[in-house]
Write a protein that holds these residues in place. Structure first.
Motif, PDB file in Angstrom:
ATOM      1  N   ALA A 125      -0.809   4.300   1.564  1.00 27.36           N
ATOM      2  CA  ALA A 125      -0.822   5.652   0.990  1.00 27.36           C
ATOM      3  C   ALA A 125       0.162   6.561   1.716  1.00 27.36           C
ATOM      4  O   ALA A 125       0.874   7.355   1.085  1.00 27.36           O
ATOM      5  CB  ALA A 125      -2.238   6.230   1.065  1.00 27.36           C
ATOM      6  N   TYR A 126       0.203   6.428   3.033  1.00 31.72           N
ATOM      7  CA  TYR A 126       1.145   7.244   3.817  1.00 31.72           C
ATOM      8  C   TYR A 126       2.586   6.934   3.428  1.00 31.72           C
ATOM      9  O   TYR A 126       3.382   7.841   3.154  1.00 31.72           O
ATOM     10  CB  TYR A 126       0.917   6.990   5.303  1.00 31.72           C
ATOM     11  N   LEU A 127       2.924   5.654   3.386  1.00 33.13           N
ATOM     12  CA  LEU A 127       4.297   5.269   3.054  1.00 33.13           C
ATOM     13  C   LEU A 127       4.657   5.645   1.619  1.00 33.13           C
ATOM     14  O   LEU A 127       5.782   6.076   1.345  1.00 33.13           O
ATOM     15  CB  LEU A 127       4.470   3.764   3.252  1.00 33.13           C
ATOM     16  N   TRP A 128       3.704   5.482   0.702  1.00 29.75           N
ATOM     17  CA  TRP A 128       3.984   5.773  -0.712  1.00 29.75           C
ATOM     18  C   TRP A 128       4.313   7.253  -0.896  1.00 29.75           C
ATOM     19  O   TRP A 128       5.298   7.599  -1.561  1.00 29.75           O
ATOM     20  CB  TRP A 128       2.786   5.396  -1.576  1.00 29.75           C
ATOM     21  N   LEU A 129       3.492   8.122  -0.300  1.00 29.17           N
ATOM     22  CA  LEU A 129       3.747   9.556  -0.463  1.00 29.17           C
ATOM     23  C   LEU A 129       4.965   9.988   0.341  1.00 29.17           C
ATOM     24  O   LEU A 129       5.688  10.907  -0.067  1.00 29.17           O
ATOM     25  CB  LEU A 129       2.516  10.354  -0.038  1.00 29.17           C
ATOM     26  N   LEU A 130       5.208   9.326   1.464  1.00 32.18           N
ATOM     27  CA  LEU A 130       6.415   9.618   2.234  1.00 32.18           C
ATOM     28  C   LEU A 130       7.659   9.326   1.401  1.00 32.18           C
ATOM     29  O   LEU A 130       8.626  10.096   1.411  1.00 32.18           O
ATOM     30  CB  LEU A 130       6.437   8.774   3.513  1.00 32.18           C
ATOM     31  N   ALA A 131       7.631   8.224   0.663  1.00 30.60           N
ATOM     32  CA  ALA A 131       8.778   7.853  -0.178  1.00 30.60           C
ATOM     33  C   ALA A 131       8.935   8.781  -1.370  1.00 30.60           C
ATOM     34  O   ALA A 131      10.049   8.948  -1.886  1.00 30.60           O
ATOM     35  CB  ALA A 131       8.618   6.413  -0.657  1.00 30.60           C
ATOM     36  N   ARG A 132       7.838   9.383  -1.813  1.00 28.43           N
ATOM     37  CA  ARG A 132       7.900  10.238  -3.001  1.00 28.43           C
ATOM     38  C   ARG A 132       8.301  11.667  -2.688  1.00 28.43           C
ATOM     39  O   ARG A 132       9.151  12.246  -3.361  1.00 28.43           O
ATOM     40  CB  ARG A 132       6.537  10.232  -3.726  1.00 28.43           C
ATOM     41  N   ILE A 133       7.686  12.273  -1.677  1.00 28.10           N
ATOM     42  CA  ILE A 133       7.929  13.707  -1.475  1.00 28.10           C
ATOM     43  C   ILE A 133       8.215  14.093  -0.026  1.00 28.10           C
ATOM     44  O   ILE A 133       8.770  15.170   0.222  1.00 28.10           O
ATOM     45  CB  ILE A 133       6.725  14.555  -1.961  1.00 28.10           C
ATOM     46  N   GLY A 134       7.854  13.258   0.944  1.00 29.65           N
ATOM     47  CA  GLY A 134       7.922  13.725   2.324  1.00 29.65           C
ATOM     48  C   GLY A 134       9.063  13.199   3.151  1.00 29.65           C
ATOM     49  O   GLY A 134       9.425  13.809   4.157  1.00 29.65           O
ATOM     50  N   PHE A 188      14.106   2.949   3.441  1.00 38.82           N
ATOM     51  CA  PHE A 188      13.370   1.985   4.252  1.00 38.82           C
ATOM     52  C   PHE A 188      12.079   1.564   3.558  1.00 38.82           C
ATOM     53  O   PHE A 188      11.741   0.376   3.510  1.00 38.82           O
ATOM     54  CB  PHE A 188      13.063   2.588   5.622  1.00 38.82           C
ATOM     55  N   VAL A 189      11.350   2.539   3.012  1.00 42.34           N
ATOM     56  CA  VAL A 189      10.114   2.221   2.301  1.00 42.34           C
ATOM     57  C   VAL A 189      10.410   1.365   1.073  1.00 42.34           C
ATOM     58  O   VAL A 189       9.669   0.425   0.752  1.00 42.34           O
ATOM     59  CB  VAL A 189       9.373   3.516   1.897  1.00 42.34           C
ATOM     60  N   GLU A 190      11.503   1.667   0.384  1.00 43.00           N
ATOM     61  CA  GLU A 190      11.870   0.877  -0.787  1.00 43.00           C
ATOM     62  C   GLU A 190      12.185  -0.567  -0.384  1.00 43.00           C
ATOM     63  O   GLU A 190      11.828  -1.509  -1.106  1.00 43.00           O
ATOM     64  CB  GLU A 190      13.085   1.509  -1.464  1.00 43.00           C
ATOM     65  N   LEU A 192      10.405  -6.324  -0.206  1.00 44.56           N
ATOM     66  CA  LEU A 192      10.412  -7.470   0.694  1.00 44.56           C
ATOM     67  C   LEU A 192       9.600  -8.660   0.184  1.00 44.56           C
ATOM     68  O   LEU A 192      10.080  -9.804   0.263  1.00 44.56           O
ATOM     69  CB  LEU A 192       9.919  -7.035   2.078  1.00 44.56           C
ATOM     70  N   PRO A 193       8.364  -8.466  -0.337  1.00 42.81           N
ATOM     71  CA  PRO A 193       7.622  -9.637  -0.827  1.00 42.81           C
ATOM     72  C   PRO A 193       8.371 -10.411  -1.907  1.00 42.81           C
ATOM     73  O   PRO A 193       8.390 -11.653  -1.903  1.00 42.81           O
ATOM     74  CB  PRO A 193       6.323  -9.028  -1.378  1.00 42.81           C
ATOM     75  N   GLY A 194       9.015  -9.697  -2.840  1.00 43.99           N
ATOM     76  CA  GLY A 194       9.777 -10.369  -3.880  1.00 43.99           C
ATOM     77  C   GLY A 194      10.977 -11.107  -3.332  1.00 43.99           C
ATOM     78  O   GLY A 194      11.296 -12.224  -3.766  1.00 43.99           O
ATOM     79  N   GLU A 195      11.661 -10.494  -2.355  1.00 41.76           N
ATOM     80  CA  GLU A 195      12.823 -11.141  -1.762  1.00 41.76           C
ATOM     81  C   GLU A 195      12.434 -12.391  -0.979  1.00 41.76           C
ATOM     82  O   GLU A 195      13.171 -13.377  -0.945  1.00 41.76           O
ATOM     83  CB  GLU A 195      13.549 -10.153  -0.847  1.00 41.76           C
ATOM     84  N   LEU A 196      11.263 -12.355  -0.337  1.00 36.86           N
ATOM     85  CA  LEU A 196      10.791 -13.526   0.393  1.00 36.86           C
ATOM     86  C   LEU A 196      10.319 -14.627  -0.549  1.00 36.86           C
ATOM     87  O   LEU A 196      10.472 -15.813  -0.257  1.00 36.86           O
ATOM     88  CB  LEU A 196       9.651 -13.128   1.344  1.00 36.86           C
ATOM     89  N   ALA A 197       9.738 -14.206  -1.684  1.00 38.62           N
ATOM     90  CA  ALA A 197       9.205 -15.191  -2.628  1.00 38.62           C
ATOM     91  C   ALA A 197      10.315 -15.894  -3.402  1.00 38.62           C
ATOM     92  O   ALA A 197      10.140 -17.051  -3.825  1.00 38.62           O
ATOM     93  CB  ALA A 197       8.246 -14.515  -3.604  1.00 38.62           C
ATOM     94  N   LEU A 198      11.468 -15.231  -3.573  1.00 34.25           N
ATOM     95  CA  LEU A 198      12.547 -15.812  -4.374  1.00 34.25           C
ATOM     96  C   LEU A 198      13.078 -17.136  -3.800  1.00 34.25           C
ATOM     97  O   LEU A 198      13.176 -18.133  -4.504  1.00 34.25           O
ATOM     98  CB  LEU A 198      13.680 -14.791  -4.512  1.00 34.25           C
TER      99      LEU A 198
END
Length: 218
Positions: free
Chosen positions: A182-191, A199-201, A206-212
């Motif tokens: 929640a902290y990272l999500w709102l940090l990426a959106r408005i803070g 960095f948050v993006e 990262l999970p998709g890049e590791l799974a590929l």
């Protein structure tokens, strides 16, 4: 100068990084203190819970000044740091000796947290003066945009800890993970700053890049 600009960037970015790391940890620790102590000690005495929470706040207060003190130290300003450290130790000892007999150990820890917060501000001021930055402007600039992510983190942690019928250990893990998300999500959106949002993006992808690569080998 170029060197001053780089040091200012390190001071601001480093302090914000410390805040990003500490807020979710302290939020979980403060809000989940009774559950943590029951899991650890088997009981949660109200005085011990309060002392635990105040200790976490003291750790946060100390961490806030860690980047500033290292910047000042790296610029060769050793004497002011030693003076501030000695003064803070004397203040803690004197303050604790005054409040402990009358108010108990929780008051002593409150004195410690207060002194560490003041010392962190002093270290901020030292770093700002040394690098030609206005202290108040630095504080506001460093803390800008962090209130809503911090509140969201606390709200999510409190909501998960209030779920009945879930084992304590499971609730703590869920609260920590969900509060951090929640902290990272709102940090990426408005803070967050542009770099923080990128960095948050990258974390989100990262999970998709590791799974590929794994999918290609299967």
């Amino acid at each position: 100068t170029k060197d001053l600009a780089g040091t200012r960037a390190v001071l601001k970015t480093g302090t914000r990084l410390v805040i990003h790391l500490m807020i979710p940890i302290v939020a979980v620790g403060v809000l989940a203190a009774p559950d943590l102590l029951r899991l650890w000690l088997g009981e949660a005495d109200p005085v011990v819970v309060l002392v635990f929470r105040l200790t976490l706040i003291a750790v946060l207060a100390d961490a806030l000044g860690s980047v500033a003190v290292n910047v000042v130290w790296g610029q060769g300003r050793v004497t002011p740091i030693l003076v501030a450290a000695a003064a803070s130790a004397a203040a803690v000892i004197a303050g604790s000796a005054f409040v402990l007999p009358a108010f108990g150990v929780e008051a002593g820890v409150a004195v410690l947290a207060t002194v560490l917060a003041v010392v962190s501000i002093i270290f901020w001021a030292m770093a700002c003066v040394r690098n030609e930055v206005r202290t108040i402007a630095f504080i506001f600039e460093t803390l800008r945009g962090l209130a809503w992510p911090a509140l969201a983190c606390c709200a999510v942690v409190a909501a998960i800890l209030a779920i009945p019928g879930v084992p304590v250990a499971v609730r703590l893990v869920l609260a920590g993970c969900a509060g951090g998300i929640a902290y990272l999500w709102l940090l990426a959106r408005i803070g967050g700053t542009q770099d923080e949002r990128q960095f948050v993006e990258r974390i989100r992808r990262l999970p998709g890049e590791l799974a590929l690569p794994i999918g290609r080998t299967v």
